[in-house]
Design an enzyme around this catalytic site. Structure first.
Site, short mmCIF file in Angstrom:
data_model
loop_
_atom_site.label_atom_id
_atom_site.label_comp_id
_atom_site.label_asym_id
_atom_site.label_seq_id
_atom_site.Cartn_x
_atom_site.Cartn_y
_atom_site.Cartn_z
CB CYS A 1 -0.88 -0.03 1.26
SG CYS A 1 -1.89 1.44 1.52
CB CYS B 1 -3.06 4.02 -5.39
SG CYS B 1 -4.31 3.10 -4.44
CB THR B 2 -1.23 -1.43 -4.43
OG1 THR B 2 -2.00 -1.26 -3.23
CG2 THR B 2 0.24 -1.15 -4.15
CG HIS B 3 -7.06 -0.16 -4.27
ND1 HIS B 3 -6.35 0.08 -3.12
CD2 HIS B 3 -8.17 -0.86 -3.89
CE1 HIS B 3 -7.00 -0.45 -2.09
NE2 HIS B 3 -8.11 -1.02 -2.53
#
Length: 260
Positions: A77, A188-190
């Site tokens: 994250c 952002c890892t999303h």
């Protein structure tokens, strides 16, 4: 090093489902390791929280993973890395802790000209860590920080390609389409889960990159340095947990892991 510790799992945590994009890379690059994933979807998104709140939630997540026997931790994250990595490493000195940061350096190295857009949460873009990256790599190129509040919520709901998310991303990116954009950094890892939608909007000539590969290379290096690599000859196990304790979110997690 004891064999049981070598074969202990690597713990990943994120504010929700985003860190699964980093875990996918680990499964690809280090398939013989065991993994535990903890998504804190109950408190997602972290990007709108204070640094103190993010630190507190990050400590809770690491405690969960350590109790499950994790031999190393990946903060999958960007927001938690920015706000909490330093304090976590100070407190848990005996366990390797690897974070993730926006891949600004490789994005700038890819092209000699053109602007670089960094899509990330407000918290990531306002932290000291990102300001240092900007000072280091943004001196000779235009770097455009683009906060995307609301995008994490689409992904947490499993909305990866609907009209709503497409319109949201068009609205964010259209103001920059008259410039020469060379790369977009997904900070952002999303966001890798909507990479295809972003690519459709900006066109094939724009490179879209994230920090997953660099993070897993660093994880691998740290495990080798400490003689902690798994000795399993088969594919490792994966356990997924989520603070929501909801079957729907666990099913979505499994689906996201399988997306190529």
């Amino acid at each position: 090093m004891q064999d049981d510790l070598k074969n202990a799992p690597i713990g990943f945590f994120d504010s929700g489902l985003g860190g699964l994009s980093v875990l996918r890379k680990a499964l690809e690059m280090m398939p013989n390791e065991n993994y535990i994933y903890y998504g804190d979807s109950k408190h997602a998104p972290y990007g709108e929280k204070t640094p103190q709140e993010i630190r507190s939630l990050s400590f809770n997540a690491i405690e969960f993973l350590i109790k499950k026997g994790a031999k190393a931790i990946v903060i999958a994250c960007n927001t938690a890395t920015s706000a909490a990595a330093h304090d976590l490493r100070e407190y848990y000195k005996d366990i390797p802790i690897i974070g993730i940061e926006p891949a600004l350096k490789p994005a700038i190295k890819l092209h000699e000209t053109g602007s670089v857009i960094v899509m990330a949460t407000k918290a990531t873009l306002t932290q000291e860590k990102f300001k240092n990256l900007m000072d280091k790599y943004g001196e000779h190129r235009e770097v455009i920080p683009l906060p995307c509040p609301g995008l994490v919520e689409f992904i947490e709901a499993g909305n990866l390609e609907g009209e709503e998310v497409k319109n949201f991303l068009r609205e964010k990116l259209n103001p920059y389409m008259d410039r020469e954009i060379s790369s977009i950094v997904l900070g952002c890892t999303h966001y890798p889960f909507v990479k295809d939608v972003i690519q459709d909007i900006v066109g094939e000539k724009v490179d879209i990159i994230d920090g997953s590969s660099g993070t897993i290379r660093e994880l691998k290096r740290r495990l080798e340095e400490n003689n902690m690599q798994s000795e399993l000859k088969k594919k490792g196990d994966l356990d997924i947990f989520n603070s929501l304790e909801d079957n729907k979110i666990l099913e979505l997690s499994k689906k996201l892991i399988e997306i190529k």
